[in-house]
Write a protein that holds these residues in place. Structure first.
Motif, mmCIF file in Angstrom:
data_model
loop_
_atom_site.group_PDB
_atom_site.id
_atom_site.type_symbol
_atom_site.label_atom_id
_atom_site.label_comp_id
_atom_site.label_asym_id
_atom_site.label_seq_id
_atom_site.Cartn_x
_atom_site.Cartn_y
_atom_site.Cartn_z
ATOM 1 N N ARG A 218 -46.385 -24.847 84.833
ATOM 2 C CA ARG A 218 -47.028 -26.097 85.244
ATOM 3 C C ARG A 218 -46.587 -27.147 85.502
ATOM 4 N NH1 ARG A 218 -50.488 -25.660 80.958
ATOM 5 N NH2 ARG A 218 -49.546 -24.190 79.398
ATOM 6 N N ASP A 219 -44.742 -27.363 86.331
ATOM 7 C CA ASP A 219 -44.489 -28.612 86.312
ATOM 8 C C ASP A 219 -43.902 -28.446 88.344
ATOM 9 O OD1 ASP A 219 -45.065 -30.426 84.746
ATOM 10 O OD2 ASP A 219 -43.048 -30.172 84.236
ATOM 11 N N ARG A 220 -44.483 -27.192 89.126
ATOM 12 C CA ARG A 220 -44.221 -26.537 89.883
ATOM 13 C C ARG A 220 -44.497 -26.742 91.117
ATOM 14 N NH1 ARG A 220 -44.046 -20.085 90.518
ATOM 15 N NH2 ARG A 220 -43.506 -20.789 92.678
ATOM 16 N N ALA A 221 -45.726 -27.492 90.801
ATOM 17 C CA ALA A 221 -46.177 -28.267 91.994
ATOM 18 C C ALA A 221 -47.045 -29.469 91.575
ATOM 19 C CB ALA A 221 -47.292 -27.289 92.656
ATOM 20 N N ALA A 222 -47.890 -29.839 92.938
ATOM 21 C CA ALA A 222 -48.231 -31.450 93.178
ATOM 22 C C ALA A 222 -49.630 -31.617 94.009
ATOM 23 C CB ALA A 222 -47.325 -32.378 92.618
ATOM 24 N N ASN A 223 -50.158 -32.681 93.649
ATOM 25 C CA ASN A 223 -51.386 -32.745 94.890
ATOM 26 C C ASN A 223 -50.922 -34.433 95.355
ATOM 27 O OD1 ASN A 223 -53.314 -30.360 95.074
ATOM 28 N ND2 ASN A 223 -54.124 -31.724 93.337
ATOM 29 N N ILE A 224 -50.500 -34.383 96.674
ATOM 30 C CA ILE A 224 -50.106 -35.622 96.897
ATOM 31 C C ILE A 224 -51.033 -36.112 97.602
ATOM 32 C CG2 ILE A 224 -48.434 -36.453 98.178
ATOM 33 C CD1 ILE A 224 -47.217 -35.660 95.874
ATOM 34 N N ILE A 241 -48.663 -25.107 99.804
ATOM 35 C CA ILE A 241 -49.349 -24.269 99.872
ATOM 36 C C ILE A 241 -51.013 -24.136 100.231
ATOM 37 C CG2 ILE A 241 -47.898 -22.778 97.914
ATOM 38 C CD1 ILE A 241 -49.635 -24.219 95.704
ATOM 39 N N HIS A 242 -51.108 -25.139 99.841
ATOM 40 C CA HIS A 242 -52.881 -25.824 100.180
ATOM 41 C C HIS A 242 -53.088 -27.158 100.662
ATOM 42 C CE1 HIS A 242 -57.322 -25.377 99.475
ATOM 43 N NE2 HIS A 242 -57.453 -26.769 99.212
ATOM 44 N N SER A 251 -55.695 -34.335 100.894
ATOM 45 C CA SER A 251 -54.969 -33.716 99.638
ATOM 46 C C SER A 251 -54.320 -32.527 99.648
ATOM 47 C CB SER A 251 -56.466 -33.810 98.675
ATOM 48 O OG SER A 251 -55.749 -32.539 97.311
ATOM 49 N N VAL A 252 -52.799 -33.105 99.877
ATOM 50 C CA VAL A 252 -52.081 -31.939 100.005
ATOM 51 C C VAL A 252 -51.436 -31.423 98.477
ATOM 52 C CG1 VAL A 252 -50.058 -30.678 101.413
ATOM 53 C CG2 VAL A 252 -51.757 -31.832 102.565
ATOM 54 N N VAL A 273 -50.386 -39.048 93.155
ATOM 55 C CA VAL A 273 -49.874 -37.838 93.152
ATOM 56 C C VAL A 273 -50.342 -37.276 91.572
ATOM 57 C CG1 VAL A 273 -47.948 -38.806 91.612
ATOM 58 C CG2 VAL A 273 -47.870 -36.138 92.351
ATOM 59 N N THR A 274 -51.438 -35.930 91.702
ATOM 60 C CA THR A 274 -52.155 -35.105 90.383
ATOM 61 C C THR A 274 -51.565 -34.381 90.076
ATOM 62 O OG1 THR A 274 -53.783 -34.271 92.635
ATOM 63 C CG2 THR A 274 -53.828 -36.817 91.466
#
Length: 297
Positions: A218-224, A241-242, A251-252, A273-274
């Motif tokens: 759950r915490d291994r990625a974030a949207n900046i 990754i996107h 939005s990355v 950050v989302t």
């Protein structure tokens, strides 16, 4: 803890199609697994081989420490609820449940009766005349009431409306809490089932690309999100990754747990950050894997 399923170097080929490519994983007892991936990724092929309804081209499969093929000791402890399950033309739901009650040693008739009422299943209508949702309900009832030591659900929700799907999720968790067993759930509704899953196996193009506990994912990625130049400055050196952009806003999605220093830097740069949902992470990870392989090739 001894694994109830062990898969080593499993390969399945259909003529010119490589359905499974040297797959290895293990499944622990009394755990709810999500077997996730796109259509054609190899999920159903894996479950079919584990339940001796298909054959491996090569590799080793052990269920309860034994090969499952033509092994009644193993097969009597498994339940496989297939999306494409077939029944005799004149069969009715009551016939299917009666047969299941004779096959599964841990069958709970009281639970089956309760689920029949909750799903409003017409027991005396021929199965071939049932709606898609009612047909799915037959499989769900058998899968839950069987209380098999390992139960595989292959897209069990097809045709079920939102209320019926929630009944399935609620009853699965309730009965699992009282009667722990191993459950392998294949589903496209990743976010809808994410709270059920304790561990995730993601299959992509015949290979396992993720095998982790759900909590650790759950915490291994974030949207900046924010001004594109500020976002680019923050993500420098990180694995992306996107990415999406609209005008000057970007939005990355980046891999890696954000540290307190990272969050302070994000705030100082005026960025947001989302969180990334499990479904977003799996979709974007598989997309990223595909793009990376394409670049290498």
């Amino acid at each position: 803890m001894t694994a109830v399923i062990e898969v080593e170097n499993l390969t399945k080929r259909y003529r010119d199609t490589l359905a499974l490519d040297n797959v290895s994983f293990s499944i622990e007892p009394n755990t709810i697994y999500g077997l996730l991936g796109r259509n054609g990724a190899g999920k159903t092929t894996i479950m079919s081989i584990l339940t001796a309804q298909n054959f491996a081209t090569s590799g080793r499969v052990r269920v309860f420490g034994e090969a499952p093929y033509e092994n009644a000791r193993v097969l009597s402890r498994l339940c496989f609820v297939r999306e494409s399950q077939r029944y005799p033309d004149d069969a009715q739901p009551r016939h299917a449940l009666r047969m299941a009650s004779m096959f599964f040693p841990n069958w709970d008739q009281g639970l089956a009766d309760r689920l029949v009422e909750e799903f409003r299943l017409p027991m005396k209508r021929r199965i071939k005349k049932l709606s898609r949702g009612q047909l799915s309900a037959v499989g769900v009832i058998i899968g839950l009431a069987s209380r098999a030591e390992i139960t595989f659900f292959d897209e069990p929700y097809l045709g079920l409306d939102a209320v019926a799907r929630q009944i399935f999720y609620d009853r699965l968790l309730e009965d699992y809490a009282e009667h722990p067993r191993t459950i392998v759930l294949s589903s496209h509704l990743i976010d809808e089932v994410s709270n059920l899953l304790e561990r995730v196996l993601v299959v992509d193009d015949g290979r396992i690309v993720m095998d982790e506990e759900t909590d650790s994912i759950r915490d291994r990625a974030a949207n900046i999100v924010g001004d594109a130049s500020a976002v680019e400055a923050f993500i420098a050196g990180r694995e992306v990754i996107h990415r999406e952009s609209l005008g000057h806003v970007a939005s990355v999605t980046v891999l890696g747990t954000l540290t307190p220093a990272d969050r302070a830097a994000i705030s100082a740069a005026g960025l947001d950050v989302t969180p990334v949902s499990l479904q977003q992470l799996i979709v974007r990870t598989t997309q990223h894997s595909l793009h990376t392989e394409g670049a290498v090739r």
